[in-house]
Motif scaffolding. Structure first.
Motif, PDB file in Angstrom:
ATOM      1  N   LEU A   1       6.335  -7.467  -2.383  1.00 18.64           N
ATOM      2  CA  LEU A   1       5.161  -8.215  -2.820  1.00 18.64           C
ATOM      3  C   LEU A   1       5.363  -9.675  -2.449  1.00 18.64           C
ATOM      4  CD1 LEU A   1       2.468  -8.115  -4.392  1.00 18.64           C
ATOM      5  CD2 LEU A   1       3.770  -8.505  -6.488  1.00 18.64           C
TER       6      LEU A   1
ATOM      7  N   ARG B   1       6.583  -9.663 -11.757  1.00 17.72           N
ATOM      8  CA  ARG B   1       5.801  -9.437 -10.534  1.00 17.72           C
ATOM      9  C   ARG B   1       4.436 -10.119 -10.587  1.00 17.72           C
ATOM     10  NH1 ARG B   1       6.893  -3.092  -8.732  1.00 17.72           N
ATOM     11  NH2 ARG B   1       9.068  -3.026  -9.425  1.00 17.72           N
TER      12      ARG B   1
ATOM     13  N   LEU C   1      -4.199  -4.509 -10.465  1.00 14.73           N
ATOM     14  CA  LEU C   1      -4.187  -3.052 -10.395  1.00 14.73           C
ATOM     15  C   LEU C   1      -5.220  -2.497 -11.367  1.00 14.73           C
ATOM     16  CD1 LEU C   1      -0.314  -2.500 -10.341  1.00 14.73           C
ATOM     17  CD2 LEU C   1      -1.863  -2.856  -8.402  1.00 14.73           C
TER      18      LEU C   1
ATOM     19  N   THR D   1       4.216   2.677 -10.155  1.00  7.54           N
ATOM     20  CA  THR D   1       5.400   2.246  -9.408  1.00  7.54           C
ATOM     21  C   THR D   1       5.167   0.880  -8.772  1.00  7.54           C
ATOM     22  OG1 THR D   1       5.894   4.568  -8.964  1.00  7.54           O
ATOM     23  CG2 THR D   1       7.052   2.951  -7.625  1.00  7.54           C
ATOM     24  N   ILE D   2       3.963   0.650  -8.267  1.00  7.37           N
ATOM     25  CA  ILE D   2       3.625  -0.674  -7.716  1.00  7.37           C
ATOM     26  C   ILE D   2       3.679  -1.727  -8.823  1.00  7.37           C
ATOM     27  CG2 ILE D   2       1.795  -2.038  -6.641  1.00  7.37           C
ATOM     28  CD1 ILE D   2       0.873   0.590  -5.264  1.00  7.37           C
TER      29      ILE D   2
ATOM     30  N   ILE E   1       7.761   5.413   0.448  1.00  6.26           N
ATOM     31  CA  ILE E   1       7.971   5.572  -0.992  1.00  6.26           C
ATOM     32  C   ILE E   1       7.944   7.046  -1.390  1.00  6.26           C
ATOM     33  CG2 ILE E   1       6.904   5.203  -3.270  1.00  6.26           C
ATOM     34  CD1 ILE E   1       8.411   2.804  -2.272  1.00  6.26           C
TER      35      ILE E   1
ATOM     36  N   LEU F   1       4.265  -1.042   1.124  1.00  2.55           N
ATOM     37  CA  LEU F   1       4.959   0.169   0.658  1.00  2.55           C
ATOM     38  C   LEU F   1       5.552   0.845   1.884  1.00  2.55           C
ATOM     39  CD1 LEU F   1       2.914  -0.365  -1.754  1.00  2.55           C
ATOM     40  CD2 LEU F   1       3.055   2.100  -2.175  1.00  2.55           C
TER      41      LEU F   1
ATOM     42  N   ILE G   1       9.261  -1.345  -1.923  1.00  3.87           N
ATOM     43  CA  ILE G   1       7.997  -2.044  -2.158  1.00  3.87           C
ATOM     44  C   ILE G   1       8.277  -3.538  -2.101  1.00  3.87           C
ATOM     45  CG2 ILE G   1       6.101  -2.496  -3.773  1.00  3.87           C
ATOM     46  CD1 ILE G   1       6.540   0.273  -4.936  1.00  3.87           C
TER      47      ILE G   1
ATOM     48  N   LEU H   1       1.783   6.445  -8.451  1.00  3.99           N
ATOM     49  CA  LEU H   1       2.037   5.454  -7.406  1.00  3.99           C
ATOM     50  C   LEU H   1       1.635   4.060  -7.886  1.00  3.99           C
ATOM     51  CD1 LEU H   1       3.027   5.020  -4.528  1.00  3.99           C
ATOM     52  CD2 LEU H   1       0.723   5.522  -3.706  1.00  3.99           C
ATOM     53  N   LEU H   2       0.510   3.964  -8.594  1.00  2.00           N
ATOM     54  CA  LEU H   2       0.079   2.677  -9.119  1.00  2.00           C
ATOM     55  C   LEU H   2       1.096   2.131 -10.129  1.00  2.00           C
ATOM     56  CD1 LEU H   2      -2.604   0.890  -8.878  1.00  2.00           C
ATOM     57  CD2 LEU H   2      -3.071   1.689 -11.199  1.00  2.00           C
TER      58      LEU H   2
ATOM     59  N   LEU I   1       1.203  -6.972   0.256  1.00  2.00           N
ATOM     60  CA  LEU I   1       1.851  -5.832  -0.403  1.00  2.00           C
ATOM     61  C   LEU I   1       2.265  -4.829   0.663  1.00  2.00           C
ATOM     62  CD1 LEU I   1       2.512  -4.138  -3.041  1.00  2.00           C
ATOM     63  CD2 LEU I   1       0.254  -3.101  -2.706  1.00  2.00           C
TER      64      LEU I   1
END
Length: 353
Positions: free
Chosen positions: A63, A80, A159, A49-50, A10, A7, A61, A46-47, A5
């Motif tokens: 992955l 995802r 997550l 958005t991930i 961001i 970032l 981002i 932020l989570l 992962l």
């Protein structure tokens, strides 16, 4: 290993309000990361958005080496392969535990579904709950079932949004260790959101410490604790006191940090990067011990809080600087009394400006 992962720079904005900005970090495959910080610092945004629920205003981002989010790209969560665990468990109340875990496995054969359910229930030590319903389980058991359901499809990333916040303190720490063991057994890359540093320490390999939407520090729990890079890090992670200090050179031209509780030799690089007006030394509670003689540092005991075999004590120096010490419970006098202490200043003691 390549980064699982990534970032990169961001930023997330709602209308004209910036929620987070310039966030960059990477997790290797199988690592557990943590977004740690006070309420309102942007962790959950932020989570999300991930996960793919929010589009970044800038940055990228990736992955598994594939870009999944940017201002011009938003791969949806279902594309995802994201597993999510929420603070309220979000189990289906009308389905049995077995049916809850099977929920994301509908594309597999019934035999493979059953094999995966039995495997996960065994891993979380709840094989006997298969035919029960969520309301028949305790909060801790429900959270372990929610984790098993999220792991069942073998997601690319897991997550966890404040997953222990509804549990009592003792259970939270115990469950945090169980969660880490299970995630590591499954070899899943994961990110945990929490404001509790003990949960972060118990669960994570790497921690992103956030404040007011910015990444303050990125590293392991020991790196953040032993070498905080800012006053915010020093105050937020662990307990301790920041002591005013002055830089002086000795007769050999070597720089030393002089404080009321002792002196510390520092490199010229450190000396050049800090100012005498703002230099501070971080003293942790375990660096302070009682002195058997008046040759120690005289302090006033301001308060004490019982911690079993120890008291957590607030101490005040003659110059009104505050220290926090963890001292043996025997023979600690009442607040207002004077004590003599010694302070250990190893060469690794953090210097913060």
């Amino acid at each position: 290993m390549s980064a699982h992962l990534v970032l990169q720079d961001i930023a997330i904005r709602y209308a004209t309000k910036t929620i987070v900005e310039n966030i960059s970090f990477a997790l290797e495959e199988g690592e557990i990361g943590c977004l740690l910080g006070p309420s309102g610092c942007g962790k959950t945004t932020l989570l999300r958005t991930i996960a793919g629920f929010e589009r970044p205003a800038s940055g990228m981002i990736a992955l598994r080496g594939n870009e999944v989010a940017s201002p011009s790209l938003l791969v949806p969560p279902e594309k995802r392969r994201v597993g999510m665990v929420f603070q309220d468990y979000a189990l289906f109340p009308h389905l049995t535990i077995e049916q809850n875990i099977k929920f994301g496995l509908n594309k597999q054969s019934k035999s493979k579904q059953q094999q995966r359910v039995d495997e996960l229930l065994s891993l979380i030590d709840l094989p006997h709950t298969k035919k029960r319903y969520p309301h028949q389980l305790s909060g801790g058991q429900q959270q372990r079932i929610a984790l098993a359901r999220a792991l069942a499809p073998k997601p690319d990333i897991l997550l966890l949004d404040e997953p222990f916040s509804n549990l009592d303190v003792e259970l939270r720490e115990h469950l945090a260790h169980d969660v880490r063991r299970l995630i590591k057994t499954e070899k899943v890359t994961a990110i945990l959101v929490t404001h509790d540093q003990q949960e972060a320490f118990a669960t994570s390999d790497k921690i992103a410490l956030l404040n007011e939407g910015k990444l303050v520090q990125w590293g392991s729990a020991s790196e953040l604790y032993d070498q905080p890079n800012s006053i915010f890090s020093a105050k937020f992670i662990g307990q301790g006191a920041l002591i005013k200090s002055v830089i002086k050179k000795d007769n050999d031209g070597i720089s030393n940090l002089h404080t009321e509780v002792g002196n510390l030799g520092i490199s010229e690089k450190v000396a050049q990067n800090i100012s005498n007006d703002s230099a501070k030394l971080l003293i942790r509670p375990d660096q302070i011990s009682l002195s058997n003689s008046e040759s120690g540092i005289c302090v006033t005991l301001i308060s004490k809080s019982f911690r079993g075999g120890h008291y957590l004590c607030a101490l005040e120096t003659n110059n009104k600087q505050l220290l926090t010490a963890l001292l043996p419970a025997q023979n600690i006098p009442s607040p207002g009394a004077q004590l003599y202490v010694t302070v250990s200043l190893p060469s690794t003691t953090p210097v913060i400006s």
